[in-house]
Design a protein around this motif. Structure first.
Motif, PDB file in Angstrom:
ATOM      1  N   ASN A   1       0.937  -1.296  -0.172  1.00  0.00           N
ATOM      2  CA  ASN A   1       0.043   0.033  -0.237  1.00  0.00           C
ATOM      3  C   ASN A   1       0.805   1.229  -0.032  1.00  0.00           C
ATOM      4  OD1 ASN A   1      -2.447  -1.283  -0.067  1.00  0.00           O
ATOM      5  ND2 ASN A   1      -2.389  -1.544   2.300  1.00  0.00           N
ATOM      6  N   ASP A   2       2.282   1.127  -0.512  1.00  0.00           N
ATOM      7  CA  ASP A   2       2.910   2.375  -0.673  1.00  0.00           C
ATOM      8  C   ASP A   2       2.249   3.286  -1.625  1.00  0.00           C
ATOM      9  OD1 ASP A   2       5.660   3.731  -0.582  1.00  0.00           O
ATOM     10  OD2 ASP A   2       5.333   3.777  -2.576  1.00  0.00           O
ATOM     11  N   ASN A   3       2.340   4.633  -1.016  1.00  0.00           N
ATOM     12  CA  ASN A   3       1.412   5.635  -1.856  1.00  0.00           C
ATOM     13  C   ASN A   3       2.239   6.481  -2.753  1.00  0.00           C
ATOM     14  OD1 ASN A   3      -0.892   4.986  -0.360  1.00  0.00           O
ATOM     15  ND2 ASN A   3      -0.869   6.808   0.977  1.00  0.00           N
ATOM     16  N   GLY A   4       3.457   6.375  -2.697  1.00  0.00           N
ATOM     17  CA  GLY A   4       4.548   7.146  -3.678  1.00  0.00           C
ATOM     18  C   GLY A   4       4.862   6.487  -4.981  1.00  0.00           C
ATOM     19  N   TRP A   5       5.944   7.117  -5.662  1.00  0.00           N
ATOM     20  CA  TRP A   5       6.023   6.665  -6.863  1.00  0.00           C
ATOM     21  C   TRP A   5       6.617   5.176  -6.858  1.00  0.00           C
ATOM     22  CZ3 TRP A   5       5.337   8.838 -11.604  1.00  0.00           C
ATOM     23  CH2 TRP A   5       5.098  10.378 -11.531  1.00  0.00           C
ATOM     24  N   PHE A   6       7.229   4.708  -5.889  1.00  0.00           N
ATOM     25  CA  PHE A   6       7.777   3.307  -5.815  1.00  0.00           C
ATOM     26  C   PHE A   6       6.766   2.285  -6.251  1.00  0.00           C
ATOM     27  CE2 PHE A   6       9.503  -0.602  -4.248  1.00  0.00           C
ATOM     28  CZ  PHE A   6      10.614  -0.568  -4.901  1.00  0.00           C
ATOM     29  N   TYR A   7       5.423   2.445  -5.893  1.00  0.00           N
ATOM     30  CA  TYR A   7       4.340   1.764  -6.153  1.00  0.00           C
ATOM     31  C   TYR A   7       4.289   1.237  -7.525  1.00  0.00           C
ATOM     32  CZ  TYR A   7      -0.467  -0.287  -6.026  1.00  0.00           C
ATOM     33  OH  TYR A   7      -1.342  -1.369  -6.312  1.00  0.00           O
ATOM     34  N   MET A   8       4.437   2.244  -8.483  1.00  0.00           N
ATOM     35  CA  MET A   8       4.448   1.748  -9.824  1.00  0.00           C
ATOM     36  C   MET A   8       5.714   0.884 -10.120  1.00  0.00           C
ATOM     37  SD  MET A   8       1.874   3.402 -10.627  1.00  0.00           S
ATOM     38  CE  MET A   8       1.869   2.446 -12.382  1.00  0.00           C
ATOM     39  N   ILE A   9       6.737   1.181  -9.478  1.00  0.00           N
ATOM     40  CA  ILE A   9       7.749   0.008  -9.745  1.00  0.00           C
ATOM     41  C   ILE A   9       7.552  -1.123  -9.242  1.00  0.00           C
ATOM     42  CG2 ILE A   9      10.423  -0.352  -9.198  1.00  0.00           C
ATOM     43  CD1 ILE A   9      10.917   2.622  -8.915  1.00  0.00           C
ATOM     44  N   GLU A  10       7.082  -1.368  -8.054  1.00  0.00           N
ATOM     45  CA  GLU A  10       6.646  -2.587  -7.445  1.00  0.00           C
ATOM     46  C   GLU A  10       5.657  -3.241  -8.518  1.00  0.00           C
ATOM     47  OE1 GLU A  10       4.756  -4.899  -3.568  1.00  0.00           O
ATOM     48  OE2 GLU A  10       5.304  -2.575  -3.296  1.00  0.00           O
ATOM     49  N   PHE A  11       4.705  -2.520  -8.922  1.00  0.00           N
ATOM     50  CA  PHE A  11       3.788  -2.922  -9.952  1.00  0.00           C
ATOM     51  C   PHE A  11       4.290  -3.814 -10.961  1.00  0.00           C
ATOM     52  CE2 PHE A  11       0.332  -2.403 -12.915  1.00  0.00           C
ATOM     53  CZ  PHE A  11      -0.921  -2.540 -12.113  1.00  0.00           C
ATOM     54  N   LEU A  12       5.290  -3.282 -11.562  1.00  0.00           N
ATOM     55  CA  LEU A  12       5.901  -3.573 -12.550  1.00  0.00           C
ATOM     56  C   LEU A  12       6.661  -4.983 -12.280  1.00  0.00           C
ATOM     57  CD1 LEU A  12       7.026  -3.750 -15.545  1.00  0.00           C
ATOM     58  CD2 LEU A  12       8.779  -2.073 -14.779  1.00  0.00           C
ATOM     59  N   LEU A  13       7.310  -4.931 -11.276  1.00  0.00           N
ATOM     60  CA  LEU A  13       8.289  -5.967 -10.803  1.00  0.00           C
ATOM     61  C   LEU A  13       7.408  -7.193 -10.303  1.00  0.00           C
ATOM     62  CD1 LEU A  13      10.798  -4.252  -8.437  1.00  0.00           C
ATOM     63  CD2 LEU A  13      11.230  -5.191 -10.716  1.00  0.00           C
ATOM     64  N   ARG A  14       6.292  -7.127  -9.944  1.00  0.00           N
ATOM     65  CA  ARG A  14       5.541  -8.052  -9.554  1.00  0.00           C
ATOM     66  C   ARG A  14       4.694  -8.819 -11.012  1.00  0.00           C
ATOM     67  NH1 ARG A  14       4.667  -9.694  -4.733  1.00  0.00           N
ATOM     68  NH2 ARG A  14       5.413  -8.209  -3.007  1.00  0.00           N
ATOM     69  N   ALA A  15       4.667  -8.034 -11.809  1.00  0.00           N
ATOM     70  CA  ALA A  15       3.995  -8.231 -13.013  1.00  0.00           C
ATOM     71  C   ALA A  15       5.125  -9.050 -13.809  1.00  0.00           C
ATOM     72  CB  ALA A  15       3.838  -7.351 -14.010  1.00  0.00           C
ATOM     73  N   GLU A  16       6.490  -8.872 -13.752  1.00  0.00           N
ATOM     74  CA  GLU A  16       7.489  -9.735 -14.376  1.00  0.00           C
ATOM     75  C   GLU A  16       7.490 -11.114 -13.295  1.00  0.00           C
ATOM     76  OE1 GLU A  16      10.760  -6.400 -15.743  1.00  0.00           O
ATOM     77  OE2 GLU A  16      11.069  -7.425 -13.800  1.00  0.00           O
ATOM     78  N   ARG A  17       7.528 -10.885 -12.115  1.00  0.00           N
ATOM     79  CA  ARG A  17       7.701 -12.146 -11.250  1.00  0.00           C
ATOM     80  C   ARG A  17       6.207 -13.180 -11.452  1.00  0.00           C
ATOM     81  NH1 ARG A  17      10.809 -12.376  -6.702  1.00  0.00           N
ATOM     82  NH2 ARG A  17       8.927 -13.456  -5.416  1.00  0.00           N
ATOM     83  N   ASP A  18       5.076 -12.379 -12.008  1.00  0.00           N
ATOM     84  CA  ASP A  18       4.121 -13.210 -12.101  1.00  0.00           C
ATOM     85  C   ASP A  18       4.094 -14.097 -13.539  1.00  0.00           C
ATOM     86  OD1 ASP A  18       3.026 -12.889  -9.548  1.00  0.00           O
ATOM     87  OD2 ASP A  18       1.450 -11.530 -10.381  1.00  0.00           O
ATOM     88  N   GLY A  19       4.809 -13.504 -14.275  1.00  0.00           N
ATOM     89  CA  GLY A  19       5.230 -14.086 -15.584  1.00  0.00           C
ATOM     90  C   GLY A  19       4.390 -13.480 -16.563  1.00  0.00           C
ATOM     91  N   MET A  20       3.888 -12.210 -16.444  1.00  0.00           N
ATOM     92  CA  MET A  20       3.122 -11.586 -17.314  1.00  0.00           C
ATOM     93  C   MET A  20       3.597 -11.199 -18.563  1.00  0.00           C
ATOM     94  SD  MET A  20       0.214  -9.203 -14.893  1.00  0.00           S
ATOM     95  CE  MET A  20      -0.605  -9.887 -13.713  1.00  0.00           C
ATOM     96  N   ASN A  21       3.178 -11.129 -19.712  1.00  0.00           N
ATOM     97  CA  ASN A  21       3.593 -10.893 -21.001  1.00  0.00           C
ATOM     98  C   ASN A  21       3.677  -9.348 -21.117  1.00  0.00           C
ATOM     99  OD1 ASN A  21       4.708 -10.928 -23.642  1.00  0.00           O
ATOM    100  ND2 ASN A  21       3.352 -12.468 -24.297  1.00  0.00           N
ATOM    101  N   ILE A  22       5.038  -8.733 -20.680  1.00  0.00           N
ATOM    102  CA  ILE A  22       5.301  -7.453 -20.913  1.00  0.00           C
ATOM    103  C   ILE A  22       5.821  -7.139 -22.104  1.00  0.00           C
ATOM    104  CG2 ILE A  22       6.226  -5.334 -19.684  1.00  0.00           C
ATOM    105  CD1 ILE A  22       6.002  -7.189 -17.024  1.00  0.00           C
ATOM    106  N   LEU A  23       5.361  -5.800 -22.930  1.00  0.00           N
ATOM    107  CA  LEU A  23       5.890  -5.298 -23.957  1.00  0.00           C
ATOM    108  C   LEU A  23       6.568  -3.818 -23.507  1.00  0.00           C
ATOM    109  CD1 LEU A  23       4.999  -5.226 -27.354  1.00  0.00           C
ATOM    110  CD2 LEU A  23       5.903  -3.152 -26.478  1.00  0.00           C
ATOM    111  N   ASP A  24       8.081  -4.049 -23.676  1.00  0.00           N
ATOM    112  CA  ASP A  24       8.821  -2.898 -23.304  1.00  0.00           C
ATOM    113  C   ASP A  24       8.774  -2.029 -24.569  1.00  0.00           C
ATOM    114  OD1 ASP A  24      10.243  -2.171 -20.966  1.00  0.00           O
ATOM    115  OD2 ASP A  24      12.103  -2.303 -21.902  1.00  0.00           O
ATOM    116  N   MET A  25       8.196  -0.891 -24.592  1.00  0.00           N
ATOM    117  CA  MET A  25       7.961  -0.065 -25.797  1.00  0.00           C
ATOM    118  C   MET A  25       8.841   1.069 -25.773  1.00  0.00           C
ATOM    119  SD  MET A  25       4.127   1.722 -27.283  1.00  0.00           S
ATOM    120  CE  MET A  25       4.351   2.732 -25.839  1.00  0.00           C
ATOM    121  N   PRO A  26       9.689   1.184 -26.844  1.00  0.00           N
ATOM    122  CA  PRO A  26      10.509   2.361 -27.169  1.00  0.00           C
ATOM    123  C   PRO A  26       9.672   3.776 -27.270  1.00  0.00           C
ATOM    124  CG  PRO A  26      11.304   0.488 -28.390  1.00  0.00           C
ATOM    125  CD  PRO A  26       9.964   0.331 -27.908  1.00  0.00           C
ATOM    126  N   VAL A  27       9.976   4.751 -26.953  1.00  0.00           N
ATOM    127  CA  VAL A  27       9.050   5.860 -26.911  1.00  0.00           C
ATOM    128  C   VAL A  27      10.258   7.471 -27.332  1.00  0.00           C
ATOM    129  CG1 VAL A  27       7.328   5.415 -25.578  1.00  0.00           C
ATOM    130  CG2 VAL A  27       9.290   6.578 -24.521  1.00  0.00           C
TER     131      VAL A  27
END
Length: 255
Positions: free
Chosen positions: A191-217
């Motif tokens: 329940n982190d309220n700061g910016w790190f929440y978005m980092i944890e969100f991504l890291l847990r998606a990776e650990r869950d094996g979700m299919n992530i597309l890293d999009m150049p912008v």
């Protein structure tokens, strides 16, 4: 396809109106391309502003409710707690769209990538998470301040060495996820309220094996940023240590 774009804002009276208008103008200009593929909700999530951000947001909602764009809706809700983490988390929980994500109100990531994101989710059903990256070899980044380059690169090195992150960027300000997976990640994250929440969100998606597309912008630094860099870095380091302990504990439990 329905898409909810979350705009977390805190005292953004200088950038809020410009960001929403630019997004509306882009979607309106490209409606011949986008209308057949998606309808959009632009959700302004005010997390504790004490300036005139709420008045600006409510005025924009009223103005665009009469706009001749049936495939675009602007809405606003307010939280009394501050932080991008809680704004994103609550936005996901309130979302009723097929895809939910967030964009920085400064639109540092070129807005044309909205169309690219739609095409990815439409044409590649196996992709559940689109993560924009400033550090992909194909990305084009300009105006980046030297000290923010150093802190961003340093953060990436730590995340990759300590938490085994695979993505090329942790927090670019342009992230979209299919709704079921987004809800799953919200249930798993702290329940982190700061910016790190978005980092944890991504890291847990990776650990869950979700299919992530890293999009150049294409990405341009906004010099009016309200981010407190030293405070943010300190928060990141504390949370990296916390998350490393949690991941180690989870890994031991799986053995």
């Amino acid at each position: 396809m329905t898409v909810d774009i979350l705009f977390p804002v805190l005292n953004e009276h200088l950038r809020l109106e410009r960001g929403i208008r630019r997004t509306m103008e882009y979607l309106d200009k490209n409606k011949s391309i986008l209308e057949k593929d998606a309808t959009f909700t632009l959700t302004i999530v005010d997390n504790g502003s004490d300036d005139d951000t709420p008045e600006i947001a409510q005025r924009l909602v009223k103005e665009f409710s009469d706009h001749d764009t049936p495939y675009i809706t602007v809405r606003y809700f307010r939280l009394e707690q501050r932080g991008v983490g809680i704004a994103f988390r609550k936005g996901v929980e309130e979302c009723t769209s097929d895809v939910v994500g967030y964009m920085d109100i400064d639109l540092s990531t070129d807005i044309s990538y909205l169309q690219k994101m739609i095409e990815i989710f439409r044409d590649k059903p196996e992709i559940v998470y689109v993560n924009a990256s400033r550090f992909s070899k194909e990305s084009d980044v300009s105006g980046r301040k030297w000290y923010r380059k150093i802190t961003s690169k340093g953060l990436l090195i730590i995340l990759k060495s300590v938490l085994k992150m695979k993505s090329t960027d942790a927090i670019c300000g342009f992230t979209f996820v299919r709704k079921p997976e987004a809800l799953r990640l919200v249930s798993e994250c702290s329940n982190d309220n700061g910016w790190f929440y978005m980092i944890e969100f991504l890291l847990r998606a990776e650990r869950d094996g979700m299919n992530i597309l890293d999009m150049p912008v294409e990405w341009v630094e906004d010099y009016d940023t309200t981010v407190n860099v030293p405070k943010t870095v300190k928060n990141y380091l504390i949370n990296i240590r916390r998350l490393k302990k949690e991941f180690d504990k989870e890994d031991r439990a799986r053995k």
